[in-house]
Scaffold this motif. Structure first.
Motif, short mmCIF file in Angstrom:
data_model
loop_
_atom_site.label_atom_id
_atom_site.label_comp_id
_atom_site.label_asym_id
_atom_site.label_seq_id
_atom_site.Cartn_x
_atom_site.Cartn_y
_atom_site.Cartn_z
N SER A 4 0.85 -1.20 0.00
CA SER A 4 0.00 0.00 0.00
C SER A 4 0.87 1.23 0.00
O SER A 4 2.02 1.21 0.42
CB SER A 4 -0.91 0.01 1.23
OG SER A 4 -0.13 -0.02 2.41
N SER A 39 -2.19 9.92 -14.33
CA SER A 39 -2.85 9.00 -13.42
C SER A 39 -2.38 7.57 -13.69
O SER A 39 -1.88 7.26 -14.77
CB SER A 39 -4.38 9.10 -13.56
OG SER A 39 -4.79 8.76 -14.87
N TRP A 61 -3.49 3.28 -12.49
CA TRP A 61 -4.21 2.31 -11.68
C TRP A 61 -3.21 1.46 -10.91
O TRP A 61 -2.19 1.05 -11.44
CB TRP A 61 -5.05 1.38 -12.57
CG TRP A 61 -5.78 0.34 -11.77
CD1 TRP A 61 -7.02 0.45 -11.22
CD2 TRP A 61 -5.29 -0.95 -11.39
NE1 TRP A 61 -7.35 -0.70 -10.53
CE2 TRP A 61 -6.29 -1.57 -10.61
CE3 TRP A 61 -4.10 -1.64 -11.63
CZ2 TRP A 61 -6.15 -2.86 -10.08
CZ3 TRP A 61 -3.95 -2.91 -11.09
CH2 TRP A 61 -4.96 -3.51 -10.33
N GLN A 97 -6.97 1.05 -6.81
CA GLN A 97 -7.08 2.50 -6.70
C GLN A 97 -6.56 3.16 -7.98
O GLN A 97 -5.68 2.62 -8.67
CB GLN A 97 -6.25 3.02 -5.52
CG GLN A 97 -6.64 2.46 -4.16
CD GLN A 97 -7.91 3.08 -3.64
OE1 GLN A 97 -8.11 4.29 -3.69
NE2 GLN A 97 -8.81 2.25 -3.13
N TYR A 122 -4.47 6.37 -8.96
CA TYR A 122 -3.60 7.38 -8.38
C TYR A 122 -3.56 8.60 -9.31
O TYR A 122 -3.39 8.46 -10.53
CB TYR A 122 -2.20 6.84 -8.17
CG TYR A 122 -2.09 5.93 -6.96
CD1 TYR A 122 -1.53 6.38 -5.78
CD2 TYR A 122 -2.58 4.63 -7.01
CE1 TYR A 122 -1.46 5.56 -4.66
CE2 TYR A 122 -2.52 3.80 -5.90
CZ TYR A 122 -1.96 4.27 -4.73
OH TYR A 122 -1.89 3.45 -3.63
N TYR A 158 -2.99 11.84 -5.06
CA TYR A 158 -4.28 11.48 -4.49
C TYR A 158 -4.68 10.09 -4.99
O TYR A 158 -4.15 9.60 -5.98
CB TYR A 158 -5.38 12.45 -4.92
CG TYR A 158 -5.20 13.89 -4.54
CD1 TYR A 158 -5.82 14.42 -3.39
CD2 TYR A 158 -4.46 14.76 -5.34
CE1 TYR A 158 -5.70 15.75 -3.06
CE2 TYR A 158 -4.33 16.10 -5.00
CZ TYR A 158 -4.95 16.59 -3.86
OH TYR A 158 -4.83 17.93 -3.54
N THR A 159 -5.66 9.48 -4.31
CA THR A 159 -6.25 8.25 -4.82
C THR A 159 -7.77 8.32 -4.76
O THR A 159 -8.35 9.03 -3.92
CB THR A 159 -5.82 7.01 -3.99
OG1 THR A 159 -6.28 7.15 -2.64
CG2 THR A 159 -4.33 6.83 -4.01
N ASP A 185 -11.35 2.43 -7.76
CA ASP A 185 -11.49 2.17 -9.20
C ASP A 185 -12.91 1.77 -9.59
O ASP A 185 -13.15 1.36 -10.73
CB ASP A 185 -10.49 1.11 -9.66
CG ASP A 185 -10.73 -0.27 -9.05
OD1 ASP A 185 -11.71 -0.43 -8.30
OD2 ASP A 185 -9.93 -1.19 -9.34
N ILE A 202 -2.50 11.32 -0.52
CA ILE A 202 -1.59 10.29 -0.02
C ILE A 202 -0.23 10.86 0.38
O ILE A 202 0.29 10.59 1.46
CB ILE A 202 -1.39 9.19 -1.09
CG1 ILE A 202 -2.73 8.51 -1.38
CG2 ILE A 202 -0.37 8.16 -0.62
CD1 ILE A 202 -3.34 7.82 -0.19
#
Length: 292
Positions: A9, A174, A176, A180, A182, A197-198, A201, A211
């Protein structure tokens, strides 16, 4: 393969992370925005950058790049003002297909995919930080008329637009990862901080989660992850930043390495061709390869 990454994570800290080892150099920004970065004598030039082609005439610009399901081909598209068309091109920019996505192109800026064949179009270009209809469009290329919307807002934005010194809510990159999407912001205020940020999905309406913040002295225009998931590339205007790590959490804590792409033009799209080769496209239609 393009977006397969480690399953760790992301870190939760919101302090500025990863001070770059080389400073970015001055360059023109999109739509007249000018950068104010000073050249650093330790700057690394992209000696391996080589031109490999031009986008087929009719593809007016390339605001993002992502591997298509068919090996050796990629999806690209235009941003605000362009029709909602996704083009499929080969590694030299020649068009081999296209489809119309079942959602308007308010300001498409980035595209990524998950491990199950879903794609995520970032309709979150936000030049003036005044949009309140930001979204990620989830779709499958075989059924492009069926689009799921991931609507979101930023947790730290209360004014539309905020003051010029607070305009860091434009997102042109961005990815995936692990359920999530990102989002990496393009700092139009100080050109020093890329906020990460997240959002989930799955279609729905969300408040994005902040984040971390990356010390990126440039305006990020695309993001791509190596096939082994250990190298994140953040493309910017005539430059890029590389963050390496054994896990996703390590990557977001890494010190960015800077590579100059001076002379390449308005670099907007990036995708890994293989583990050690990056494909880069520009809004002017140029296609480059860069060995890493």
């Amino acid at each position: 393969m393009l977006l397969t990454a480690a399953c760790s994570s992301a870190p939760s800290e919101q302090a500025v992370a990863g001070q770059p080892q080389e400073a970015a150099q001055a360059k023109p920004g999109k739509k007249g925005k000018k950068g104010g970065h000073k050249k650093n004598k330790e700057e690394v030039s992209a000696d391996g950058l080589r031109s490999v082609g031009k986008l087929t005439q009719g593809i007016l610009e390339s605001s993002g790049l992502c591997a298509a399901p068919e090996a050796g081909t990629y999806f690209t598209f235009g941003d605000d003002g362009e029709p909602p068309v996704v083009y499929r091109v080969d590694g030299r920019g020649q068009q081999v297909g296209q489809f119309t996505l079942g959602a308007p192109n308010h300001d498409w800026e980035s595209l990524s995919r998950d491990n199950s064949g879903n794609y995520y179009m970032g309709d979150c270009g936000n030049n003036n930080s005044d949009r309140q209809n930001l979204a990620i469009l989830r779709f499958r290329p075989a059924t492009p008329s069926q689009v799921g919307k991931i609507n979101f807002k930023y947790p730290d934005q209360t004014e539309f637009p905020p003051s010029k010194q607070e305009r860091n809510f434009d997102c042109e990159a961005s990815l995936w990862h692990d359920g999530q999407v990102y989002l990496f912001t393009k700092d139009r205020a100080t050109q020093s901080t890329c906020k990460v940020y997240t959002v989930p999905d799955q279609p729905g309406s969300y408040t994005a989660k902040l984040i971390t913040k990356l010390a990126i002295p440039g305006e990020v225009t695309d993001a791509t992850l190596s096939p082994d998931g250990h190298r994140l590339v953040l493309l910017a205007r005539q430059e890029l930043f590389i963050l390496d790590g054994n896990s996703w959490a390590d990557i977001l804590k890494a010190s960015p390495r800077h590579i100059s792409l001076k002379g390449a033009g308005q670099t907007e799209g990036a995708a890994f061709k293989d583990q050690n080769t990056l494909l880069i496209t520009t809004e002017q239609g140029d296609v480059y390869e860069l060995g890493l």
